[in-house]
Design a protein around this motif. Structure first.
Motif, PDB file in Angstrom:
ATOM      1  N   ALA A   1       0.832  -1.208   0.000  1.00  0.00           N
ATOM      2  CA  ALA A   1       0.000   0.000   0.000  1.00  0.00           C
ATOM      3  C   ALA A   1       0.865   1.256   0.000  1.00  0.00           C
ATOM      4  CB  ALA A   1      -0.928  -0.001   1.221  1.00  0.00           C
ATOM      5  N   SER A   2       1.925   1.259   0.786  1.00  0.00           N
ATOM      6  CA  SER A   2       2.811   2.419   0.848  1.00  0.00           C
ATOM      7  C   SER A   2       3.496   2.670  -0.494  1.00  0.00           C
ATOM      8  CB  SER A   2       3.868   2.213   1.944  1.00  0.00           C
ATOM      9  OG  SER A   2       3.255   2.148   3.223  1.00  0.00           O
ATOM     10  N   VAL A   3       3.901   1.598  -1.172  1.00  0.00           N
ATOM     11  CA  VAL A   3       4.531   1.733  -2.492  1.00  0.00           C
ATOM     12  C   VAL A   3       3.534   2.302  -3.496  1.00  0.00           C
ATOM     13  CG1 VAL A   3       5.442   0.429  -4.457  1.00  0.00           C
ATOM     14  CG2 VAL A   3       6.306  -0.016  -2.155  1.00  0.00           C
ATOM     15  N   LEU A   4       2.296   1.823  -3.461  1.00  0.00           N
ATOM     16  CA  LEU A   4       1.275   2.315  -4.384  1.00  0.00           C
ATOM     17  C   LEU A   4       1.004   3.801  -4.167  1.00  0.00           C
ATOM     18  CD1 LEU A   4      -1.161  -0.733  -4.246  1.00  0.00           C
ATOM     19  CD2 LEU A   4       0.090   0.054  -6.269  1.00  0.00           C
ATOM     20  N   THR A   5       1.059   4.236  -2.926  1.00  0.00           N
ATOM     21  CA  THR A   5       0.851   5.659  -2.640  1.00  0.00           C
ATOM     22  C   THR A   5       2.049   6.491  -3.079  1.00  0.00           C
ATOM     23  OG1 THR A   5      -0.650   5.231  -0.783  1.00  0.00           O
ATOM     24  CG2 THR A   5       0.504   7.345  -0.798  1.00  0.00           C
ATOM     25  N   LYS A   6       3.246   6.022  -2.763  1.00  0.00           N
ATOM     26  CA  LYS A   6       4.448   6.803  -3.044  1.00  0.00           C
ATOM     27  C   LYS A   6       4.766   6.893  -4.534  1.00  0.00           C
ATOM     28  CE  LYS A   6       9.350   7.230  -1.906  1.00  0.00           C
ATOM     29  NZ  LYS A   6      10.475   6.728  -1.068  1.00  0.00           N
ATOM     30  N   TYR A   7       4.649   5.768  -5.238  1.00  0.00           N
ATOM     31  CA  TYR A   7       5.115   5.730  -6.624  1.00  0.00           C
ATOM     32  C   TYR A   7       4.000   5.807  -7.657  1.00  0.00           C
ATOM     33  CZ  TYR A   7       9.683   4.585  -4.729  1.00  0.00           C
ATOM     34  OH  TYR A   7      10.870   4.642  -4.041  1.00  0.00           O
ATOM     35  N   PHE A   8       2.762   5.507  -7.260  1.00  0.00           N
ATOM     36  CA  PHE A   8       1.675   5.484  -8.235  1.00  0.00           C
ATOM     37  C   PHE A   8       0.570   6.482  -7.900  1.00  0.00           C
ATOM     38  CE2 PHE A   8       3.782   1.395  -8.462  1.00  0.00           C
ATOM     39  CZ  PHE A   8       3.967   1.236  -9.833  1.00  0.00           C
ATOM     40  N   ASN A   9       0.784   7.300  -6.891  1.00  0.00           N
ATOM     41  CA  ASN A   9      -0.151   8.376  -6.546  1.00  0.00           C
ATOM     42  C   ASN A   9      -1.544   7.866  -6.181  1.00  0.00           C
ATOM     43  OD1 ASN A   9       1.838  10.400  -7.145  1.00  0.00           O
ATOM     44  ND2 ASN A   9       1.373  10.126  -9.318  1.00  0.00           N
ATOM     45  N   VAL A  10      -1.635   6.668  -5.625  1.00  0.00           N
ATOM     46  CA  VAL A  10      -2.909   6.172  -5.120  1.00  0.00           C
ATOM     47  C   VAL A  10      -3.054   6.693  -3.685  1.00  0.00           C
ATOM     48  CG1 VAL A  10      -4.340   4.162  -4.646  1.00  0.00           C
ATOM     49  CG2 VAL A  10      -2.669   4.087  -6.510  1.00  0.00           C
ATOM     50  N   PRO A  11      -4.038   7.559  -3.410  1.00  0.00           N
ATOM     51  CA  PRO A  11      -4.139   8.169  -2.079  1.00  0.00           C
ATOM     52  C   PRO A  11      -4.229   7.125  -0.968  1.00  0.00           C
ATOM     53  CG  PRO A  11      -5.592   9.283  -3.626  1.00  0.00           C
ATOM     54  CD  PRO A  11      -5.089   8.059  -4.321  1.00  0.00           C
ATOM     55  N   ALA A  12      -3.533   7.374   0.127  1.00  0.00           N
ATOM     56  CA  ALA A  12      -3.510   6.421   1.234  1.00  0.00           C
ATOM     57  C   ALA A  12      -4.908   6.147   1.768  1.00  0.00           C
ATOM     58  CB  ALA A  12      -2.607   6.950   2.352  1.00  0.00           C
ATOM     59  N   GLU A  13      -5.761   7.179   1.779  1.00  0.00           N
ATOM     60  CA  GLU A  13      -7.102   7.009   2.341  1.00  0.00           C
ATOM     61  C   GLU A  13      -8.006   6.137   1.474  1.00  0.00           C
ATOM     62  OE1 GLU A  13      -7.163  11.059   0.177  1.00  0.00           O
ATOM     63  OE2 GLU A  13      -5.750   9.859   1.365  1.00  0.00           O
ATOM     64  N   ASN A  14      -7.608   5.891   0.240  1.00  0.00           N
ATOM     65  CA  ASN A  14      -8.387   5.026  -0.649  1.00  0.00           C
ATOM     66  C   ASN A  14      -7.930   3.571  -0.581  1.00  0.00           C
ATOM     67  OD1 ASN A  14      -8.383   7.908  -2.143  1.00  0.00           O
ATOM     68  ND2 ASN A  14     -10.291   6.823  -2.563  1.00  0.00           N
ATOM     69  N   LEU A  15      -7.043   3.293   0.356  1.00  0.00           N
ATOM     70  CA  LEU A  15      -6.510   1.936   0.514  1.00  0.00           C
ATOM     71  C   LEU A  15      -6.765   1.448   1.937  1.00  0.00           C
ATOM     72  CD1 LEU A  15      -3.003   2.422  -1.137  1.00  0.00           C
ATOM     73  CD2 LEU A  15      -5.070   1.520  -2.223  1.00  0.00           C
ATOM     74  N   THR A  16      -7.066   0.181   2.063  1.00  0.00           N
ATOM     75  CA  THR A  16      -7.097  -0.468   3.364  1.00  0.00           C
ATOM     76  C   THR A  16      -6.385  -1.795   3.223  1.00  0.00           C
ATOM     77  OG1 THR A  16      -8.512  -1.148   5.221  1.00  0.00           O
ATOM     78  CG2 THR A  16      -9.324  -1.629   3.005  1.00  0.00           C
ATOM     79  N   THR A  17      -5.741  -2.242   4.281  1.00  0.00           N
ATOM     80  CA  THR A  17      -4.931  -3.454   4.195  1.00  0.00           C
ATOM     81  C   THR A  17      -5.370  -4.465   5.237  1.00  0.00           C
ATOM     82  OG1 THR A  17      -3.244  -2.599   5.723  1.00  0.00           O
ATOM     83  CG2 THR A  17      -2.956  -2.116   3.371  1.00  0.00           C
ATOM     84  N   GLN A  18      -5.112  -5.731   4.944  1.00  0.00           N
ATOM     85  CA  GLN A  18      -5.435  -6.794   5.896  1.00  0.00           C
ATOM     86  C   GLN A  18      -4.577  -8.011   5.616  1.00  0.00           C
ATOM     87  OE1 GLN A  18      -7.652  -6.485   8.538  1.00  0.00           O
ATOM     88  NE2 GLN A  18      -6.679  -8.392   9.187  1.00  0.00           N
ATOM     89  N   GLY A  19      -3.949  -8.527   6.658  1.00  0.00           N
ATOM     90  CA  GLY A  19      -3.177  -9.757   6.538  1.00  0.00           C
ATOM     91  C   GLY A  19      -4.001 -10.956   6.982  1.00  0.00           C
ATOM     92  N   TYR A  20      -3.865 -12.047   6.250  1.00  0.00           N
ATOM     93  CA  TYR A  20      -4.601 -13.272   6.576  1.00  0.00           C
ATOM     94  C   TYR A  20      -3.675 -14.450   6.851  1.00  0.00           C
ATOM     95  CZ  TYR A  20      -8.693 -10.718   4.994  1.00  0.00           C
ATOM     96  OH  TYR A  20      -9.693  -9.773   4.854  1.00  0.00           O
ATOM     97  N   GLY A  21      -2.371 -14.239   6.765  1.00  0.00           N
ATOM     98  CA  GLY A  21      -1.450 -15.328   7.043  1.00  0.00           C
ATOM     99  C   GLY A  21      -1.701 -16.504   6.127  1.00  0.00           C
ATOM    100  N   GLU A  22      -1.816 -17.676   6.730  1.00  0.00           N
ATOM    101  CA  GLU A  22      -2.007 -18.914   5.968  1.00  0.00           C
ATOM    102  C   GLU A  22      -3.463 -19.379   5.958  1.00  0.00           C
ATOM    103  OE1 GLU A  22      -0.826 -22.438   8.882  1.00  0.00           O
ATOM    104  OE2 GLU A  22       0.645 -20.793   9.005  1.00  0.00           O
ATOM    105  N   GLN A  23      -4.392 -18.502   6.325  1.00  0.00           N
ATOM    106  CA  GLN A  23      -5.777 -18.938   6.509  1.00  0.00           C
ATOM    107  C   GLN A  23      -6.480 -19.297   5.203  1.00  0.00           C
ATOM    108  OE1 GLN A  23      -8.066 -16.413   9.296  1.00  0.00           O
ATOM    109  NE2 GLN A  23      -6.154 -15.494   9.926  1.00  0.00           N
ATOM    110  N   TYR A  24      -6.099 -18.668   4.099  1.00  0.00           N
ATOM    111  CA  TYR A  24      -6.814 -18.890   2.836  1.00  0.00           C
ATOM    112  C   TYR A  24      -5.811 -19.286   1.754  1.00  0.00           C
ATOM    113  CZ  TYR A  24     -10.176 -16.267   5.584  1.00  0.00           C
ATOM    114  OH  TYR A  24     -10.999 -15.847   6.601  1.00  0.00           O
ATOM    115  N   LEU A  25      -5.368 -20.521   1.841  1.00  0.00           N
ATOM    116  CA  LEU A  25      -4.363 -21.020   0.910  1.00  0.00           C
ATOM    117  C   LEU A  25      -4.946 -21.164  -0.488  1.00  0.00           C
ATOM    118  CD1 LEU A  25      -2.735 -23.812   3.117  1.00  0.00           C
ATOM    119  CD2 LEU A  25      -1.891 -21.487   2.734  1.00  0.00           C
ATOM    120  N   LYS A  26      -4.224 -20.694  -1.459  1.00  0.00           N
ATOM    121  CA  LYS A  26      -4.625 -20.854  -2.857  1.00  0.00           C
ATOM    122  C   LYS A  26      -4.390 -22.292  -3.310  1.00  0.00           C
ATOM    123  CE  LYS A  26      -4.304 -18.038  -7.064  1.00  0.00           C
ATOM    124  NZ  LYS A  26      -3.598 -16.878  -7.653  1.00  0.00           N
TER     125      LYS A  26
END
Length: 351
Positions: free
Chosen positions: A298-323
């Protein structure tokens, strides 16, 4: 003869790489191509300059910070600015995303208002981002104010998600997918800009009964699966680290362009960036790593691609949803997935 075969093999590999790059560029405008060229030059210059100042951020440095306590039926583990919660057979991680808005702000302040804390980030253009949290640091609302007008981006006040700190799952079946799988789960490493853009702008794959809180979206897989995802399997991190390496940033080109353009068309667009790991390692390590890696993207997208931080939310799921269902190391499980969750979200508690 052997050298000839090796030359042909090398040429075939180069041709495949060129074909893949041509596919990825499909749908880009001339202006976007120029933006990418400038971006790549900027990455080379900036990342080279700040390499010596980077912190050695690794998960093994955080283990000693963890503190565990019991609160009724819940186990609460604090780890720096994150909290891991175990309750009712579920484990999830939570952090205060408002702190991410400090980067690039000309002013940042925190105020207490009644039972809530509000963090205010003032951008160079004069717009203000308001993030309201409760005493546990859980997001309640997020809004943008500019020239006297306020736009609510997220209203996460409880409406069936968290009640008194306890998570209540939604009784939703998995969606029935009637479109080709490659359009429902887009492989960012192979997809063109046009394919990614369509995934981010497509409507939900099923009819929704109502709008939902962000917490309901975060913690109910069938709800998240109501919108398409763009999966990035090839972005790699050093073992135990969450820093996005220099050579990985350009893999976000099409994603960053498509997200930036989506926000320009609708400033209320909200993207969720999900972090996932394979099943190797401890549950707590994987959950923390996945959450931190999602935030780094998310930080990279904001810094280098001008995607506003407030338009992003993040969530980690670890190993809960294996592909790929395996307990062993699997690259396809170590991924970042991005969804446009705007159609799912309520913007007021009355929605």
């Amino acid at each position: 003869m052997r050298e000839l075969r090796e030359d042909r093999r090398d040429q075939a590999r180069d041709d495949r790489r060129d074909d893949r790059r041509d596919r990825r560029q499909e749908g880009r405008t001339a202006d976007q191509e120029r933006r990418i060229e400038r971006l790549e030059q900027r990455i080379r210059e900036e990342r080279r300059e700040d390499r010596a100042d980077r912190r050695d951020e690794r998960i093994d440095r955080l283990r000693d910070q963890r503190r565990e306590r019991r609160d009724g039926d819940r186990i609460i583990i604090t780890e720096g600015d994150r909290t891991i919660i175990r309750e009712g057979g579920r484990t999830y991680i939570r952090r205060d995303e408002g702190l991410r808005f400090r980067d690039g702000s000309r002013d940042w302040r925190e105020e207490r208002r009644g039972s809530e804390t509000v963090r205010i980030s003032v951008r160079p253009d004069g717009s203000e981002i308001y993030t309201y949290v409760d005493d546990d640091g859980r997001l309640l609302r997020r809004s943008r104010r500019y020239r006297g007008e306020e736009v609510v981006l997220i209203d996460n006040r409880p409406r069936g998600g968290f009640r008194g700190g306890a998570f209540v799952p939604l009784d939703l079946p998995p969606p029935v997918i009637e479109i080709p799988r490659e359009e429902y789960i887009v492989d960012a490493d192979e997809a063109s800009y046009g394919q990614i853009e369509r995934a981010f702008t497509a409507p939900p794959v099923r009819k929704l009964e109502r709008k939902y809180t962000l917490d309901e979206v975060r913690y109910n897989p069938p709800l998240r699966e109501s919108v398409r995802s763009v999966d990035l399997d090839s972005i790699t991190f050093d073992t135990g680290s969450w820093e996005v390496r220099d050579d990985q940033i350009t893999k976000l080109e099409n994603i960053g362009l498509a997200m930036e353009d989506a926000v320009k068309k609708d400033p209320k667009t909200i993207f969720m960036i999900e972090g996932h790991t394979d099943a190797v390692g401890s549950d707590d390590d994987n959950l923390s790593l996945s959450d931190r890696r999602a935030e780094s993207v998310a930080s990279v997208l904001t810094k280098y691609f001008n995607v506003p931080a407030e338009n992003l939310t993040t969530q980690g799921y670890g190993e809960q949803y294996l592909k790929v269902k395996t307990d062993g190391p699997e690259e396809r499980n170590r991924r970042v997935a991005i969804r446009n969750i705007t159609p799912l979200l309520q913007t007021s508690s009355a929605d």
